[in-house]
Design an enzyme around this catalytic site. Structure first.
Site, short mmCIF file in Angstrom:
data_model
loop_
_atom_site.label_atom_id
_atom_site.label_comp_id
_atom_site.label_asym_id
_atom_site.label_seq_id
_atom_site.Cartn_x
_atom_site.Cartn_y
_atom_site.Cartn_z
N ASP A 23 44.72 54.23 41.07
CA ASP A 23 43.31 53.77 40.99
C ASP A 23 42.98 52.75 42.08
O ASP A 23 41.97 52.86 42.75
CB ASP A 23 42.94 53.27 39.58
CG ASP A 23 43.74 52.08 39.06
OD1 ASP A 23 44.80 51.75 39.66
OD2 ASP A 23 43.31 51.48 38.06
N TYR A 80 53.41 44.02 38.78
CA TYR A 80 52.22 44.84 39.06
C TYR A 80 51.50 44.35 40.32
O TYR A 80 51.20 45.15 41.23
CB TYR A 80 51.27 44.79 37.85
CG TYR A 80 50.03 45.64 38.02
CD1 TYR A 80 49.99 46.94 37.53
CD2 TYR A 80 48.91 45.16 38.71
CE1 TYR A 80 48.87 47.74 37.70
CE2 TYR A 80 47.79 45.95 38.89
CZ TYR A 80 47.78 47.23 38.38
OH TYR A 80 46.67 48.02 38.57
N ASP A 105 41.54 51.74 33.38
CA ASP A 105 41.49 51.52 31.94
C ASP A 105 40.05 51.36 31.45
O ASP A 105 39.67 51.89 30.41
CB ASP A 105 42.30 50.28 31.57
CG ASP A 105 43.71 50.33 32.13
OD1 ASP A 105 44.14 51.42 32.52
OD2 ASP A 105 44.36 49.28 32.17
N GLY A 130 51.01 49.29 27.07
CA GLY A 130 50.71 50.35 28.04
C GLY A 130 49.57 51.25 27.58
O GLY A 130 49.32 52.29 28.19
N LEU A 131 48.89 50.86 26.49
CA LEU A 131 47.79 51.70 25.99
C LEU A 131 46.44 51.03 26.26
O LEU A 131 45.43 51.37 25.65
CB LEU A 131 47.97 51.98 24.49
CG LEU A 131 49.26 52.71 24.13
CD1 LEU A 131 49.39 52.88 22.63
CD2 LEU A 131 49.32 54.08 24.82
N SER A 132 46.47 50.03 27.12
CA SER A 132 45.24 49.42 27.61
C SER A 132 44.48 48.60 26.56
O SER A 132 43.27 48.70 26.43
CB SER A 132 44.35 50.54 28.17
OG SER A 132 43.25 50.01 28.76
N SER A 133 45.24 47.78 25.86
CA SER A 133 44.60 46.89 24.89
C SER A 133 43.68 45.89 25.60
O SER A 133 42.66 45.49 25.03
CB SER A 133 45.67 46.15 24.08
OG SER A 133 46.57 45.50 24.95
N SER A 134 44.01 45.50 26.82
CA SER A 134 43.18 44.51 27.52
C SER A 134 41.80 45.06 27.82
O SER A 134 40.79 44.42 27.51
CB SER A 134 43.81 44.12 28.86
OG SER A 134 45.14 43.78 28.68
N GLU A 146 39.72 40.57 34.63
CA GLU A 146 41.17 40.73 34.85
C GLU A 146 41.62 39.95 36.09
O GLU A 146 42.63 39.26 36.07
CB GLU A 146 41.52 42.21 35.08
CG GLU A 146 41.25 43.11 33.90
CD GLU A 146 42.47 43.29 33.01
OE1 GLU A 146 43.56 42.83 33.38
OE2 GLU A 146 42.30 43.87 31.93
C1 GLA Z 1 47.34 49.25 34.49
C2 GLA Z 1 46.07 48.84 35.24
C3 GLA Z 1 45.32 50.05 35.81
C4 GLA Z 1 46.26 50.98 36.58
C5 GLA Z 1 47.52 51.25 35.78
C6 GLA Z 1 48.55 52.02 36.59
O1 GLA Z 1 46.99 49.95 33.33
O2 GLA Z 1 45.21 48.12 34.38
O3 GLA Z 1 44.25 49.61 36.61
O4 GLA Z 1 46.53 50.47 37.85
O5 GLA Z 1 48.15 50.06 35.33
O6 GLA Z 1 48.08 53.30 36.84
#
Ligand code: GLA
Length: 351
Positions: A22, A208, A156, A107-111, A144
């Site tokens: 992304d 990251y 996300d 890794g399920l995008s809670s943020s 973020e």
């Molecule tokens: C996290 C980040 C995203 C993306 C992924 C990796 O989820 O929030 O923006 O970069 O890692 O694909």
């Protein structure tokens, strides 16, 4: 006078394929899941925000204007309030209750789910109409970057805001076009499951940001604006680690295209092979796997999964597996389904 109360739900996401593409203006294929974050907001008539995280019972209390920086979940709440006001939305003082069924740091995008649910609830409470979803995604990404310290991309937030039930979203991060791609696997008895590695991560404190900087360095050396413009021969001449990082990104963009084609052709064994190829590249070229993640991938493949890969930023979290009909999921695996994007809760359902 009864104080107004609104509620909003924002889903987490599973990224089927297209990891760490992304912020490189590449391609990804995420879907919103049915689990997410719920925020209830009640008007208080005071120019403050009182926030309560239902799990753990922690609280925060800060003035609407110019909230001070904070850490942990409070950084997200303060950041969203501050960025919404900075963008010109007139917010009301409120009591916020934050809950839901999404594990944090997994890794399920809670943020992103938290940011998006906060945005929708705060905007609905103050009747701020007309906030475009793309603009909200960008606003959440500023939260973020500036409040949480994670240099994440838009994957996300776009998945949470644009989710479509029964479909993955092909996102082109150069144009920000979002195209639903139907996921028909369930009709044929195939399932997508996630299995927790047990390891928690935070994008702000993991490697990251370092990976993102390595990609920026690769672009600098190649003289291109983003890795989307890089070609394979030039990438092979880069020094390490820029070469490996760029190799992953180029290969991953191709795998996203191939996955869309395989889904359209209903060739699910091919999707499984692409998931495993993505994982191998994330492990060997992008170096975002861990021993706990590898053990989780092995459990899924050992159970007979057609493919498995780490999802999200890396360094822990969940592993996604694709299971053919009749294959038994390992203990603890949870089936995931593509659900709708973020929405306001019907006022009649609010307690
Ligand atoms: C996290 C980040 C995203 C993306 C992924 C990796 O989820 O929030 O923006 O970069 O890692 O694909």
């Amino acid at each position: 006078m009864a104080h107004r109360r609104v509620g909003a739900f924002a889903p987490g996401r599973v990224n089927l394929i297209g990891e760490h593409t992304d912020y490189n203006q590449g391609l990804a294929l995420p879907f919103a899941i049915t689990e997410g974050v719920v925020v209830h907001a009640t008007e208080t008539g005071e120019a403050r925000i009182l926030a309560r995280a239902l799990e753990g019972g922690e609280e925060d209390d800060f003035p609407l204007c110019e909230p001070a920086p904070a850490t942990g979940w409070r950084a997200f709440v303060r950041g969203v309030v501050s960025e919404l006001r900075r963008a010109g939305f007139p917010l009301l003082g409120a009591r916020l209750e934050i809950g839901g069924d999404l594990p944090q740091g997994a890794g399920l995008s809670s943020s992103a789910a938290l940011e998006v649910a906060l945005c929708l609830a705060l905007l609905a409470l103050s009747d701020a109409a007309g906030a475009e979803r793309l603009r909200l995604a960008e606003l959440c990404s500023r939260v973020e970057h500036e409040w949480v310290g994670a240099q994440t991309g838009l994957l996300d937030q776009l998945a949470s805001l644009y989710g479509v039930a029964g479909a993955a979203l092909l996102i082109d991060f150069r144009t920000l076009e979002v195209d639903p791609v139907p996921l028909r696997l369930e009709e044929d008895g195939w399932r997508l499951v996630t299995l927790d590695s047990g390891e928690r991560h935070a994008n702000a404190s993991s490697l990251y940001n370092a990976r993102r900087a390595e990609c920026a360095r690769a672009c600098e050396l190649l003289g291109v604006a983003s890795l989307r413009d890089a070609n394979r021969e030039d990438v092979e001449r880069l020094p390490e680690p820029a070469r490996s990082r760029a190799r992953h990104v180029l290969g991953e963009n191709t795998r996203v295209r191939d996955t869309v084609a395989a889904l359209k052709a209903n060739d699910l064994p091919a999707v499984g092979r692409l998931l495993s190829a993505s994982h191998a590249s994330l492990r060997d070229q992008y170096e975002v796997s861990t021993a706990a993640v590898e053990a989780t991938v092995v459990r899924l493949l050992g159970a007979g999964a057609a493919g498995a890969r780490i999802v999200g930023g890396g360094f822990g979290g969940h592993v996604l597996g694709l299971l053919a009909p009749g294959v038994q999921a390992p203990a603890g695996a949870r089936e995931v389904h593509a659900g709708p994007g973020a929405y306001l809760l019907d006022p009649h359902t609010l307690a």
